[in-house]
Design an enzyme around this catalytic site. Structure first.
Site, short mmCIF file in Angstrom:
data_model
loop_
_atom_site.label_atom_id
_atom_site.label_comp_id
_atom_site.label_asym_id
_atom_site.label_seq_id
_atom_site.Cartn_x
_atom_site.Cartn_y
_atom_site.Cartn_z
CB CYS A 373 -1.11 0.04 1.10
SG CYS A 373 -0.75 -1.02 2.77
NE ARG A 402 2.88 -8.90 5.39
CZ ARG A 402 1.45 -8.73 5.17
NH1 ARG A 402 0.61 -9.49 5.99
NH2 ARG A 402 0.87 -7.94 4.40
CD GLN A 420 -0.60 -8.74 0.16
OE1 GLN A 420 -0.08 -7.55 -0.16
NE2 GLN A 420 -1.09 -8.82 1.50
CG ASP A 422 -2.24 -5.53 -2.36
OD1 ASP A 422 -3.32 -5.42 -1.97
OD2 ASP A 422 -1.27 -5.12 -1.71
CG HIS A 424 -3.98 -0.41 -2.13
ND1 HIS A 424 -2.81 -0.92 -2.65
CD2 HIS A 424 -4.07 -0.81 -0.75
CE1 HIS A 424 -2.25 -1.78 -1.44
NE2 HIS A 424 -3.11 -1.63 -0.48
CE LYS A 507 -9.72 -8.14 9.67
NZ LYS A 507 -8.36 -8.82 9.60
CG HIS A 553 -5.75 -1.96 2.16
ND1 HIS A 553 -4.49 -1.83 2.43
CD2 HIS A 553 -6.35 -0.99 2.88
CE1 HIS A 553 -4.12 -0.67 3.18
NE2 HIS A 553 -5.30 -0.41 3.74
#
Length: 693
Positions: A373, A402, A420, A422, A424, A507, A553
């Site tokens: 992000c 991570r 991901q 991903d 945004h 979420k 997200h």
RNA sequence: GCCACCGUAGCUCAGUGGUAGAGCACACCCUUGGUAAGGGUGAGGUCACGGGUUCAAGUCCCGUCGGUGGCUCCA
């Protein structure tokens, strides 16, 4: 004179206080024998439970014949199984202190405090099981003894088990005015344990049991508290059901993505590369690429803009986002700029000092990105935005790192480096609801296409009593309503959980189970009020004034690693043709047909299919067996008859023989449609059988 | 990270302190076979790694690395 109402609506009246045992006996001797417990006005109780007033009662019995065992009956059997195991453990290890032993989904466990230096290992299971066997064979009654809270506590204090005293105090705090013990046999003579019950009437009712595994646990689930030994077991009404359960576990293990992944060569985890880092082998890479292409077309349809961002970024970026140093424990340590590093060496800077100075911001460095992000935010913020531009949807298959605790890593499902799917979304407050709906639509398309119909939807809401949340409450309310409304569009099962929201917004998570029953979060959609604030994002509204956008997200797959790991188990390696690394294999009956087989192979290749030609000198049976084990969707068996007629004999995965022979072109057309449409059954349709495999 | 268990051929696994094993996979040869294992021969090992005990260690002890299950975590 209690009048009891049975589940069928009939009633029975008794002269005075009675018990479920007496009710069962009153109905019939068979039921009296079969009864394990009862539900009285909805509460699960033992057969000796006193009933003094009118109530609804349902007797609980073990399963009949091949019927599955009733959940209440299993609960009772397993709860009693935990006691029997605990008694056995104390026989084998007299100094072991018992802590807490509840039934759980697949059985039960008992937490045990072992004396210093002693451990329970799997080698001890046999001894423990032998003791359990003796207790069960003796068929002693579970006998309940009640004591006043004060007397009970003083008894426990005499016995000196701080764990049981704690249990009792908690029960009293929760409102209990008495404490109860259960003896396996005669009080004063046989083993007993502080327990609220209920239990089955006697130890013999735990017909099949097994000590399953041993693990560590913490008292009260607190990592800083006492370390306990947790012994897992399972129990069933009979040995047959236990055996069936164990067999089912064995079957489930064969579905494990680590087993199938190795067998089918889909991915590797290599010691030399590192823990939790996935190497996608060519076959696994095909599956991932197909999934990415699949979602790519949907993203185009929903007007996402693809972007690419680097794997590392400056610490200041992550200081601004708040990821560093707040989540430092789960990040790989920062990379220090080489020039800065030389200066630090000259200064003879210590590691501790370096760490401090990085944290304080005295020296800058780079971080392997733990999230995408911040990068996407910088893209959004890189040019002035008008409300007319919104929503801006930036999408990337972004790889993040991570540093998960080593004990948490597992196959592809929990890793240290993952990609991901991903994106945004930067939008106005008013657009949030539609954007969430769009995200859920994506998830739905994915799940539907892949036939994933068993999943949980969790809507994470804020804990009304906590103060950790950013953003103002009215905005939260609207976002939470939007999440609920969006979840509603999924129709069936979703549930809201208070306190499960992130501190920055509510979420929606999609949760599935793996082969051995563990839950994993896949897709997620999260509303975020925090990062736009931290990065001071704005757009110019119709009023010509700056406004703060809202961020969403979302990652419908979650991560490619976890999703593919799950998918391997979902399909047990038998992927639909569009995902299968190898879609078709051509098997010439003998070398006599190898020219024709090559021709078939080339035609399929030209049509874009992932096809191989098996010209090995094994017999056809052997080559079919190999192909079947590799879970290839379609085998084309071609011999002289096919060469003559220009046909292929199609053998679909999971069928015992070929479906029949069709002209080569007909097969090419059918499989092309099947793979392009990402559906099942087109090839089978050629043979008048439209049922998917 | 914590606790327990585990680590032998590419894979699945035997192996009692005394010469390193099997099946499958792999290579070669024979076999040309119409729907889930045809036959033969061969190659393949620093028994995870490093120390120690012992006349002798795959086997016993300690440490490291890795895996599994659970706990704790999970932006």
């Amino acid at each position: 004179m209690p009048t009891l109402t049975l589940p069928d609506g009939s009633t029975r009246t008794f002269d005075g206080p009675t018990t479920p045992a007496a009710v069962a006996a009153d109905i019939g001797p068979g039921l009296a024998k079969a009864a394990l417990g009862a539900r009285v006005d909805g509460e699960l109780v033992g057969l000796d439970h006193a009933i003094a007033k009118d109530a609804e009662i349902a007797l609980i019995t073990g399963p009949r014949g091949k019927n599955p065992c009733d959940a209440d009956a299993l609960w009772l059997i397993r709860h009693s199984g935990a006691h029997i195991m605990a008694e056995a453990v104390q026989k084998v290890f007299p100094d072991a202190m018992l802590v807490y032993g509840p039934p759980v989904e697949e059985g039960f466990y008992y937490d045990i405090a072992m004396p210093e230096g002693q451990t329970i290992s799997s080698d001890d299971f046999e001894k423990i099981e032998a003791e359990m066997e003796a207790i069960v064979a003796a068929d002693r009654p579970f006998t309940r003894c009640d004591m006043s809270a004060d007397d009970g506590v003083s008894r426990l204090e005499q016995e000196g088990s701080k764990y049981k005293i704690d249990n009792a105090r908690r029960a009293i705090e929760a409102g209990a005015d008495s404490l109860s013990w259960y003896t396996t046999g005669t009080p004063g003579e046989h083993w007993d344990d502080l327990c609220r019950g209920p239990h089955v009437p006697s130890t013999g009712r735990v017909g099949g049991f097994k000590v399953m595994s041993v693990a560590a646990s913490h008292w009260h689930g607190d990592a800083d508290s006492d370390r306990l030994t947790r012994l897992y077991g399972t129990a069933f009404p009979d040995r047959k059901r236990l055996a069936a359960h164990l067999e089912q576990l064995e079957e489930a293990k064969k579905r494990d993505h680590r087993v199938i992944g190795r067998k089918l060569g889909l991915f590797r985890i290599d010691d030399m590369v590192g823990q939790g880092l996935i190497l996608w082998t060519p076959k696994g890479a095909i599956i991932r690429q197909e999934l990415q292409d699949f979602i790519g077309t949907e993203l185009k349809r929903q007007n996402y803009d693809p972007v690419f961002t680097p794997h590392i970024g400056k610490l200041d970026l992550f200081r601004t986002s708040g990821h560093f140093p707040y989540y430092q424990d789960s990040q790989y340590p920062p990379l220090v700029d080489p020039d800065a590093m030389s200066r630090l060496v000259d200064e003879e800077c210590s590691c501790a000092d370096l760490s401090n100075r990085l944290r304080e911001g005295d020296i800058d460095g780079y971080l392997l990105k733990p999230m995408n992000c911040p990068m996407h935010i910088r893209i959004f913020d890189g040019e002035p935005r008008s409300y007319r531009d919104l929503p801006v949807r930036l999408a990337e298959f972004g790889t993040v790192y991570r540093y998960e605790q080593s004990g948490e890593l597992g196959g592809m499902l929990r890793v240290r480096g993952f990609t991901q799917d991903d994106a945004h979304i930067f939008c106005t407050e008013e657009q949030v609801q539609d954007e969430i709906a769009g995200c859920l639509e994506l998830v739905q398309i994915i799940f539907k296409t892949l036939g994933i119909d068993s999943f949980d939807v969790r809507v994470g809401l804020r804990d009304p009593n906590a103060t950790k949340y950013v953003g103002n409450p009215e905005v939260w309310d609207r976002a939470e309503d939007a999440c609920r409304a969006a979840a509603e569009t999924l129709g069936d099962a979703w549930h809201a959980e208070e306190g499960e929201a992130a501190f920055y917004g509510p979420k929606i998570d999609f949760i599935v189970r793996d082969a051995i029953g563990r839950s994993w979060q896949l897709g997620t959609v999260q509303v975020d009020y925090n990062l736009p604030e931290r990065f001071d994002l704005s757009y110019i509204g119709a009023d010509n004034a700056p406004h703060r956008p809202v961020m969403i997200h979302r990652a419908p797959f979650g991560s490619m690693e976890r999703f593919v790991g799950f998918l391997i188990e979902h399909f047990a390696g038998a992927f639909p043709a569009w995902l299968a690394p190898e879609q078709v294999r051509v098997l010439p009956v003998s070398e006599k047909s190898s020219d024709y087989a090559s021709n078939v192979y080339r035609t399929l290749r030209a049509a874009g299919q992932r096809v191989t030609l098996d010209e090995g000198n094994e017999r056809l049976q052997a080559r079919i067996r190999v192909a079947a084990e590799e879970k290839i969707p379609y085998l084309l068996i071609v011999g002289p008859r096919d060469a003559e007629a220009g046909t292929v004999s199609v053998r679909a995965r999971g069928t015992e023989r070929d479906l029949g022979a069709v002209p080569l072109q007909a097969f090419v057309d059918a499989i092309s449609t099947e793979t392009e449409d990402r559906c099942d059954g087109v090839v089978r349709g050629l043979f008048g059988d439209s049922d998917p495999a």
